[in-house]
Design a protein around this motif. Structure first.
Motif, PDB file in Angstrom:
ATOM      1  N   ILE A  25       0.846  -1.194   0.000  1.00 44.44           N
ATOM      2  CA  ILE A  25       0.000   0.000   0.000  1.00 44.44           C
ATOM      3  C   ILE A  25       0.885   1.248   0.000  1.00 44.44           C
ATOM      4  O   ILE A  25       0.626   2.211  -0.725  1.00 44.44           O
ATOM      5  CB  ILE A  25      -0.944  -0.008   1.228  1.00 44.44           C
ATOM      6  N   ASP A  26       1.959   1.212   0.787  1.00 44.60           N
ATOM      7  CA  ASP A  26       2.895   2.353   0.819  1.00 44.60           C
ATOM      8  C   ASP A  26       3.560   2.566  -0.528  1.00 44.60           C
ATOM      9  O   ASP A  26       3.798   3.707  -0.933  1.00 44.60           O
ATOM     10  CB  ASP A  26       3.953   2.157   1.908  1.00 44.60           C
ATOM     11  N   ASP A  27       3.885   1.479  -1.253  1.00 39.15           N
ATOM     12  CA  ASP A  27       4.460   1.602  -2.594  1.00 39.15           C
ATOM     13  C   ASP A  27       3.488   2.314  -3.526  1.00 39.15           C
ATOM     14  O   ASP A  27       3.890   3.150  -4.340  1.00 39.15           O
ATOM     15  CB  ASP A  27       4.804   0.230  -3.180  1.00 39.15           C
ATOM     16  N   ALA A  28       2.204   1.975  -3.433  1.00 35.54           N
ATOM     17  CA  ALA A  28       1.195   2.611  -4.282  1.00 35.54           C
ATOM     18  C   ALA A  28       1.102   4.107  -3.988  1.00 35.54           C
ATOM     19  O   ALA A  28       1.027   4.928  -4.906  1.00 35.54           O
ATOM     20  CB  ALA A  28      -0.158   1.935  -4.078  1.00 35.54           C
ATOM     21  N   LYS A  29       1.143   4.453  -2.725  1.00 38.38           N
ATOM     22  CA  LYS A  29       1.084   5.873  -2.359  1.00 38.38           C
ATOM     23  C   LYS A  29       2.364   6.601  -2.762  1.00 38.38           C
ATOM     24  O   LYS A  29       2.331   7.775  -3.135  1.00 38.38           O
ATOM     25  CB  LYS A  29       0.790   6.022  -0.876  1.00 38.38           C
ATOM     26  N   ARG A  30       3.490   5.895  -2.704  1.00 40.37           N
ATOM     27  CA  ARG A  30       4.759   6.472  -3.168  1.00 40.37           C
ATOM     28  C   ARG A  30       4.689   6.755  -4.662  1.00 40.37           C
ATOM     29  O   ARG A  30       5.163   7.792  -5.142  1.00 40.37           O
ATOM     30  CB  ARG A  30       5.906   5.516  -2.851  1.00 40.37           C
ATOM     31  N   ALA A  31       4.059   5.853  -5.430  1.00 37.34           N
ATOM     32  CA  ALA A  31       3.889   6.062  -6.872  1.00 37.34           C
ATOM     33  C   ALA A  31       3.045   7.307  -7.131  1.00 37.34           C
ATOM     34  O   ALA A  31       3.354   8.090  -8.040  1.00 37.34           O
ATOM     35  CB  ALA A  31       3.245   4.835  -7.517  1.00 37.34           C
ATOM     36  N   LEU A  32       2.007   7.502  -6.336  1.00 39.06           N
ATOM     37  CA  LEU A  32       1.198   8.714  -6.462  1.00 39.06           C
ATOM     38  C   LEU A  32       2.035   9.965  -6.224  1.00 39.06           C
ATOM     39  O   LEU A  32       1.914  10.956  -6.946  1.00 39.06           O
ATOM     40  CB  LEU A  32       0.031   8.692  -5.464  1.00 39.06           C
ATOM     41  N   GLN A  33       2.882   9.912  -5.205  1.00 42.61           N
ATOM     42  CA  GLN A  33       3.730  11.060  -4.895  1.00 42.61           C
ATOM     43  C   GLN A  33       4.718  11.331  -6.021  1.00 42.61           C
ATOM     44  O   GLN A  33       4.944  12.487  -6.395  1.00 42.61           O
ATOM     45  CB  GLN A  33       4.471  10.845  -3.570  1.00 42.61           C
ATOM     46  N   ILE A  34       5.304  10.274  -6.570  1.00 43.10           N
ATOM     47  CA  ILE A  34       6.243  10.444  -7.686  1.00 43.10           C
ATOM     48  C   ILE A  34       5.530  11.085  -8.874  1.00 43.10           C
ATOM     49  O   ILE A  34       6.044  12.016  -9.494  1.00 43.10           O
ATOM     50  CB  ILE A  34       6.882   9.087  -8.070  1.00 43.10           C
ATOM     51  N   GLY A  35       4.325  10.585  -9.195  1.00 46.32           N
ATOM     52  CA  GLY A  35       3.554  11.153 -10.297  1.00 46.32           C
ATOM     53  C   GLY A  35       3.179  12.604 -10.051  1.00 46.32           C
ATOM     54  O   GLY A  35       3.270  13.444 -10.942  1.00 46.32           O
ATOM     55  N   THR A  36       2.770  12.910  -8.833  1.00 47.73           N
ATOM     56  CA  THR A  36       2.408  14.282  -8.483  1.00 47.73           C
ATOM     57  C   THR A  36       3.616  15.200  -8.571  1.00 47.73           C
ATOM     58  O   THR A  36       3.524  16.298  -9.131  1.00 47.73           O
ATOM     59  CB  THR A  36       1.808  14.325  -7.061  1.00 47.73           C
TER      60      THR A  36
END
Length: 158
Positions: A25-36
């Motif tokens: 779940i943290d990896d998914a949120k990290r991906a969101l942060q990278i995209g943002t």
């Protein structure tokens, strides 16, 4: 005939690990942060690779602005391996980072502990694929604007 069977078997063995790729779940949120951080305002999809033996890489797609759609291949360390931009005229749509995070959290509340992919289509249908803590594959569907699943499929991999 033997060549055909051998080729099919080899292809399925190569594809098999990819079918089970996922991240936390943290990896998914990290991906969101990278995209943002990159500038994505509307996310279409995030696909996470397995962190067991792979480098934890991810694919992120979405809109940067009114005209530019981007596809990013990101290494496990957050660096961009490949970027493709496409100029499009159909206008931006998708999930904001905050909305995508809400669907990730809603999926975790449904028992998902690892996420393979989150995506939205033009009709506002959101699909989150992943696994629960027991390794059971989950696919959870939502309608944009609602955190209540419209469908939850649980498949046993064994």
């Amino acid at each position: 005939m033997k060549t055909l069977i051998a080729t099919t078997l080899a292809a399925s063995l190569v594809a098999a690990p990819m079918a089970f790729a996922s991240g936390t779940i943290d990896d998914a949120k990290r991906a969101l942060q990278i995209g943002t951080d990159y500038g994505i305002a509307h996310f279409h999809s995030i696909e996470l690779e397995d962190d067991h033996g792979d480098d934890g890489s991810m694919e992120i797609e979405g809109w940067l602005d009114e005209q530019w759609y981007v596809e990013l291949d990101v290494n496990g360390d957050g660096s961009i391996r490949k970027e493709e931009r496409h100029k499009r005229t159909d206008g931006p749509w998708g999930l904001s980072s905050a909305e995508a995070a809400e669907y990730i959290d809603a999926s975790a509340n449904q028992g998902m502990s690892r996420i393979e992919e989150i995506k939205i289509n033009a009709k506002g249908e959101i699909e989150v694929e992943g696994d629960n803590a027991d390794g059971q594959e989950l696919e959870i569907d939502y309608r944009a604007g609602s955190m209540e699943p419209t469908k939850v499929d649980r498949d046993d991999r064994s």
